[in-house]
Scaffold this active site. Structure first.
Site, PDB file in Angstrom:
ATOM      1  CB  CYS A 151      18.564 -14.754  12.534  1.00 15.34           C
ATOM      2  SG  CYS A 151      18.789 -13.881  14.090  1.00 15.34           S
ATOM      3  CE  LYS A 189      34.280 -22.200  17.244  1.00 15.69           C
ATOM      4  NZ  LYS A 189      35.352 -21.493  16.563  1.00 15.69           N
TER       5      LYS A 189
END
Length: 598
Positions: free
Chosen positions: A2, A593
């Site tokens: 985070c 990706k």
């Protein structure tokens, strides 16, 4: 993984927090939130999804004038990405944001619930604010904060604001980054990384582990290991792109170096004593599973291959591996009530998702190993485990692969426990793995020097046996993806069955030669290649004078510790060769990706 930001000062706090979170959005983005303390009043906002959703929620909110604010962008590790689970987490009069994992959160939560404390969320973070308010019933604010932090085990960077003391922001840091910045206007900033501070701060202080303290308009107090620390600030770099990469040249390089920390986070809260525990599987009986199918694409397929050896060796369960793009079209027969495990970094891989649907239709119990909570694959599977790799920016996977293999290894041990098999050696090795992937500067420099030999030629062989065969495949894939040179992974024992015809001085062989897995057999295969003039780079803890280049690994007690150490070496080698060739390591040509179409 985070990102957190904080601010103390007179400027518009809402926008400062939103701007700061934008700079950290690469760390996680399934939800976001902020809290503002002004004139003793606490306002807070939360939103699921992208940061713009949070910005839309607080459009009409104004926060000019002195006060402070904290903000958070989240990548879920405990609890689904919902508004309730988003930070800040609230008590009766306080709120907290947190980056990291509280390893003993269940223990703390159970203790507080017995005292009548109620919890709203599924997260580990909420225990911080609830524990603080529990202690603040009888203690001063800072004493309660100190006692709270001393009780936490794990990795955390956390900020707390409380109406009980509306003049201070409280902070703590252990094994997760937290930076304090300041400027000539006597404003304080807090952040998980440099990027949000650039342009706003002149100097920064990088907090050490076991630090805690408080800040207000006129003071900053920091304790380290309970000792009052003299404040030491350094000049802040002005390059935001560089800051987001934490000083590394490429995101891929940063992510290789992050693997030690990330693997520690995979283990946190999942090993208790001499057992692997998964809260997600508390009510599941996997002891009767007698067959496992693992299904994936690309790098995840290599993780599946490696884990098949582990399920059979450790848990004594039959395991087979399927390429998802092949499985979905070949009318495969899946045994009803068998375990069908799909592996995907993104949770959106098209072929893997379709394979999961087919297995589910055929009555298999489905299980997702994934890095993204609430992704399609996680939602569709009966069971799931998150790999906790965090955001991976480099297109060529590194830490996502490492965490997939580690999580699957843990699952194999978990299943072995359910069958009352002895796993003590596995647990010991698991706990050592974060050390095995820690990158030493001398090693990286050696790989950089060696890489100049391997820039031409007509191809590469990566060879290994057992779990080191899928690692050879993964090493070859990394090199192909990044350098655009031809590379193949082979089982070392297959050299005589055709591939050795290619051997000459311009065929480069990367030989994975672990001490604890068929060393003599692999050595014999390598000697056959050397006899035919292949240029050989051998990787082993045992000296091998016949190879052209040699990278000595550490003596390990378990072959999986050797696996992870050699994994890092193959990643660094692919990266250094590609950099010498002038390629963009983070964005190799023709690749994406997440492959969400066929």
């Amino acid at each position: 993984m985070c990102g957190i930001v904080g601010y103390i000062g007179n400027n518009e706090k809402k926008q400062i927090i939103l701007n700061g979170l934008k700079e950290l959005e690469y760390r996680g983005y399934d939800s976001a939130g902020m809290a503002v303390m002004q004139e003793g009043e606490l306002s807070f906002f939360k939103a699921v999804g992208k940061l713009e959703n949070l910005a839309n929620k607080c459009t009409d909110f104004e926060s000019q004038g002195y006060g402070f604010a904290i903000g958070h962008t989240r990548w879920a590790t405990h609890g689904k990405p919902t508004e309730i689970n988003a930070h800040p987490h609230l008590g009766q009069y306080s709120c907290v944001i947190h980056n990291g994992i509280i390893e003993n959160y269940k223990e703390i939560k159970d203790k507080l619930e017995k005292e009548g404390v109620s919890f709203l969320s599924q997260t580990d973070t909420e225990v911080i604010v609830q524990l603080f308010e529990f202690y603040a019933r009888n203690l001063g604010v800072f004493e309660a904060w100190q006692k709270t932090i001393k009780e936490l085990r794990g990795a955390f960077a956390t900020l707390l604001v409380t109406k009980k003391d509306p003049n201070h922001v409280y902070f703590a840091k252990n094994a997760a980054p937290l930076i304090i910045g300041k400027n000539a206007n006597k404003e304080w900033y807090f952040s998980s990384g440099d990027a949000p501070l650039i342009g706003s701060c002149d100097e920064v202080m990088y907090l050490e582990d076991l630090s805690l303290g408080y800040a207000s308009k006129d003071e900053l107090v920091v304790y380290e290991n309970d000792i009052l620390k003299s404040l030491c600030f350094s000049k802040l770099s002005g390059d935001k792109a560089y800051a987001k990469k934490d000083g590394f040249r490429f995101f891929m390089e940063k992510e290789i170096y992050e693997q030690s920390r990330v693997m520690s986070e995979v283990l946190m809260g999942r090993i208790q004593g001499d057992e692997v525990v998964f809260d997600e599987l508390n009510n599941e009986d996997l002891s009767q599973v007698d067959e496992i199918t693992l299904c994936a694409c690309g790098t995840s397929y290599h993780a599946a291959m490696a884990s098949a050896y582990l399920f059979e060796r450790i848990a004594k369960v039959k395991a087979k591996v399927e390429i998802a793009s092949e499985f979905r079209y070949r009318e495969a027969i899946i045994k009803k009530d068998s375990l069908f495990i799909v592996i995907s970094q993104s949770g959106e891989t098209a072929d893997t998702l379709e394979a999961l649907k087919i297995a589910k239709e055929q009555g298999a119990k489905t299980f997702a190993i994934c890095n993204v909570d609430n992704s399609n694959i996680v939602r569709l599977a009966h069971l799931s485990l998150l790999t906790r790799a965090g955001i991976e920016k480099g297109v060529a996977s590194t830490k996502a692969f490492a965490t997939q293999v580690l999580t699957l290894w843990m699952l194999a041990i978990f299943m072995a426990q359910k069958r009352n098999l002895n796993v003590s050696a596995e647990i010991k090795a698991l706990l050592h793995t974060p050390n095995c992937v820690s990158v030493k500067q001398a090693l990286h420099e050696k790989i950089h020097r060696l890489s100049k030999r391997y820039l031409d030629g007509h191809g590469f062989f990566f060879i290994g046996r057992d779990v080191f065969y899928p690692l050879a495949l993964e090493g070859a894939l990394k090199l192909k993806e990044l350098s655009y040179l031809h590379a193949e992974g082979y089982p070392a024992g297959e050299m005589k069955h055709g591939p050795i015809a290619l051997a000459d001085s311009k065929l480069y062989t990367i030989a994975l030669m672990p001490k604890h897995m068929l060393y003599e057999k692999t050595k014999s295969n390598v000697e056959e290649l050397i006899a035919r003039d292949s240029t050989v780079l051998s990787i082993s803890p045992l000296e091998f004078d016949l190879s052209d280049d040699f990278i000595k690994t550490n003596e390990q007690d378990h072959y999986m510790c050797e696996f992870f150490e050699m994994m890092v070496i193959t990643q660094l080698l692919a990266m250094e060769i590609s950099i010498r060739l002038g390629n963009d390591v983070d964005m190799p040509r023709n690749l994406a990706k997440s492959v969400t179409v066929e």
